[in-house]
Design a protein around this motif. Structure first.
Motif, PDB file in Angstrom:
ATOM      1  N   CYS A 202       0.849  -1.188   0.000  1.00 42.95           N
ATOM      2  CA  CYS A 202       0.000   0.000   0.000  1.00 42.95           C
ATOM      3  C   CYS A 202       0.885   1.237   0.000  1.00 42.95           C
ATOM      4  N   ILE A 205      -1.898   4.246   4.649  1.00 37.85           N
ATOM      5  CA  ILE A 205      -2.914   3.681   5.523  1.00 37.85           C
ATOM      6  C   ILE A 205      -3.628   4.836   6.206  1.00 37.85           C
ATOM      7  N   GLY A 209      -7.903   2.459   9.131  1.00 39.05           N
ATOM      8  CA  GLY A 209      -7.560   1.172   8.558  1.00 39.05           C
ATOM      9  C   GLY A 209      -7.803   1.072   7.061  1.00 39.05           C
ATOM     10  N   VAL A 211      -7.081   1.523   3.242  1.00 42.97           N
ATOM     11  CA  VAL A 211      -5.779   1.425   2.581  1.00 42.97           C
ATOM     12  C   VAL A 211      -5.839   2.083   1.207  1.00 42.97           C
ATOM     13  N   TYR A 232      -4.492  -9.698   2.484  1.00 43.00           N
ATOM     14  CA  TYR A 232      -3.469  -9.200   3.391  1.00 43.00           C
ATOM     15  C   TYR A 232      -2.786  -7.974   2.792  1.00 43.00           C
ATOM     16  N   VAL A 233      -2.551  -6.988   3.641  1.00 38.94           N
ATOM     17  CA  VAL A 233      -1.803  -5.798   3.255  1.00 38.94           C
ATOM     18  C   VAL A 233      -0.443  -5.862   3.949  1.00 38.94           C
ATOM     19  N   THR A 235       2.736  -3.973   4.925  1.00 39.90           N
ATOM     20  CA  THR A 235       3.074  -2.556   5.014  1.00 39.90           C
ATOM     21  C   THR A 235       3.812  -2.230   6.305  1.00 39.90           C
ATOM     22  N   VAL A 282     -10.173  -6.009   4.588  1.00 39.57           N
ATOM     23  CA  VAL A 282      -8.799  -6.447   4.863  1.00 39.57           C
ATOM     24  C   VAL A 282      -8.793  -7.504   5.968  1.00 39.57           C
ATOM     25  N   TYR A 285      -3.223  -6.802   8.484  1.00 38.77           N
ATOM     26  CA  TYR A 285      -2.128  -5.941   8.067  1.00 38.77           C
ATOM     27  C   TYR A 285      -0.845  -6.570   8.592  1.00 38.77           C
ATOM     28  N   THR A 287       2.669  -6.253   9.411  1.00 39.93           N
ATOM     29  CA  THR A 287       3.545  -5.124   9.695  1.00 39.93           C
ATOM     30  C   THR A 287       4.780  -5.576  10.464  1.00 39.93           C
ATOM     31  N   LEU A 297      -3.606  -0.522  14.568  1.00 42.89           N
ATOM     32  CA  LEU A 297      -2.540   0.106  13.795  1.00 42.89           C
ATOM     33  C   LEU A 297      -1.961   1.357  14.445  1.00 42.89           C
TER      34      LEU A 297
END
Length: 309
Positions: A202, A205, A209, A211, A232-233, A235, A282, A285, A287, A297
């Protein structure tokens, strides 16, 4: 005096070239835009001027705002400026630039580690556009799981998906490319390849949330929902910039010529660079702080990077 002016002119021309390359998407991807922004700040630090800090800040702001959806670059600028205490401005600027690069490398390494663990359950994964973080994670996953198959979209109009496919093929990954307009049916209909998960990067964000990612991502997210597949993101948390997010993110509009260079004169072309994918679509995420939900997040960002608060 003339030598000083000539040196400054050369440096400013180099900075201008960076700005042009970011704007034209010659520099692609949020990570590369952030690195180009840091390079511009490094160049600005070489200017012979009495207002060095002001020059560096101006260049950082300008480069990080060349395109609308670049919070990673803005956070890079914020980190550099917050690290300057005034004892030795030049040395502090240069050292903080290098420190942020290390932070970014460490973040990407952790994301890759968490992604391999989370995605190991899937045999076929579809990915859209080009994300250096996602591509590196998929390569690492394929090395652990040689049977893995990747479906990559071409990603019109600039075909960034071809770059993804090239990098994956070069690494020995089993890749199938499809046109963007086939992505939804490809996800839902298992007659081609039974896609089990979608992986995207992405550019931004939103603190709720949502994206921001390459145009075409929204239909892919909807298809994943319809097909009961996971989205799934991948990032870094540093793509979240709560200080600039009072409303939904703006969307950068690209030139019509990218879609059709010699289009009929009276034809209207709308060419958004990105789309907004709602958080409800989503699955997770991935991360540097682990696999998170949307409501985790912002807290994770402040805990990991206190200087963003």
């Amino acid at each position: 005096m003339q030598e000083k002016e000539q040196d400054n002119k050369v440096i400013r021309e180099q900075i201008q070239k960076l700005e042009e390359d970011i704007g034209s998407v010659e520099v692609q991807g949020a990570t590369n835009v952030a690195l180009a922004t840091l390079e511009g700040m490094r160049l600005a630090a070489q200017l012979k001027t009495e207002n060095l800090l002001e020059e560096v800040e101006t260049v950082g702001y300008s480069l990080s705002h060349t395109r609308d959806n670049e919070p990673l670059a803005r956070n890079a600028v914020r980190f550099v400026l917050s690290s300057i205490k005034g004892n030795n401005v030049l040395a502090e600027i240069l050292s903080s630039i290098e420190e942020f690069k290390v932070i970014l490398d460490q973040a990407k390494s952790k994301i890759k580690e968490y992604a391999v663990e989370e995605l190991d359950q899937y045999e076929v994964i579809l990915t859209h556009c080009h994300s250096s973080t996602s591509t590196q994670a998929l390569i690492a996953l394929a090395r652990r799981k040689p049977s893995l198959k990747i479906v990559a979209t071409e990603t019109r109009p600039l075909y960034q998906g071809r770059r993804t496919a090239k990098e994956l093929v070069k690494a020995g990954v089993d890749v199938t490319m499809i046109v963007d307009s086939a992505s939804a049916s490809f996800i839902v209909d298992d007659r081609y390849l039974p896609v089990g998960a979608v992986v995207i990067g992405c550019d931004e964000i939103h603190k709720g949330g949502a994206v921001v990612n390459k145009v075409g991502s929204y239909q892919i997210a909807l298809a994943a929902k319809q097909g009961n597949d996971k989205l799934y993101v991948l990032t870094t948390l540093l793509k979240l910039d709560p200080k600039t997010q009072e409303a939904l993110p703006s969307i950068e509009m690209r030139p019509a010529r990218e879609v059709w260079e010699q289009a009929p004169e009276d034809l209207n072309i709308i060419n958004p660079a990105f789309e907004i994918i709602p958080a409800k679509l989503v699955t997770g995420y991935i991360t540097e702080a682990g696999v998170l939900s949307a409501n985790e997040l912002e807290k994770a960002l402040y805990e990991k990077y206190s200087w963003t608060d």
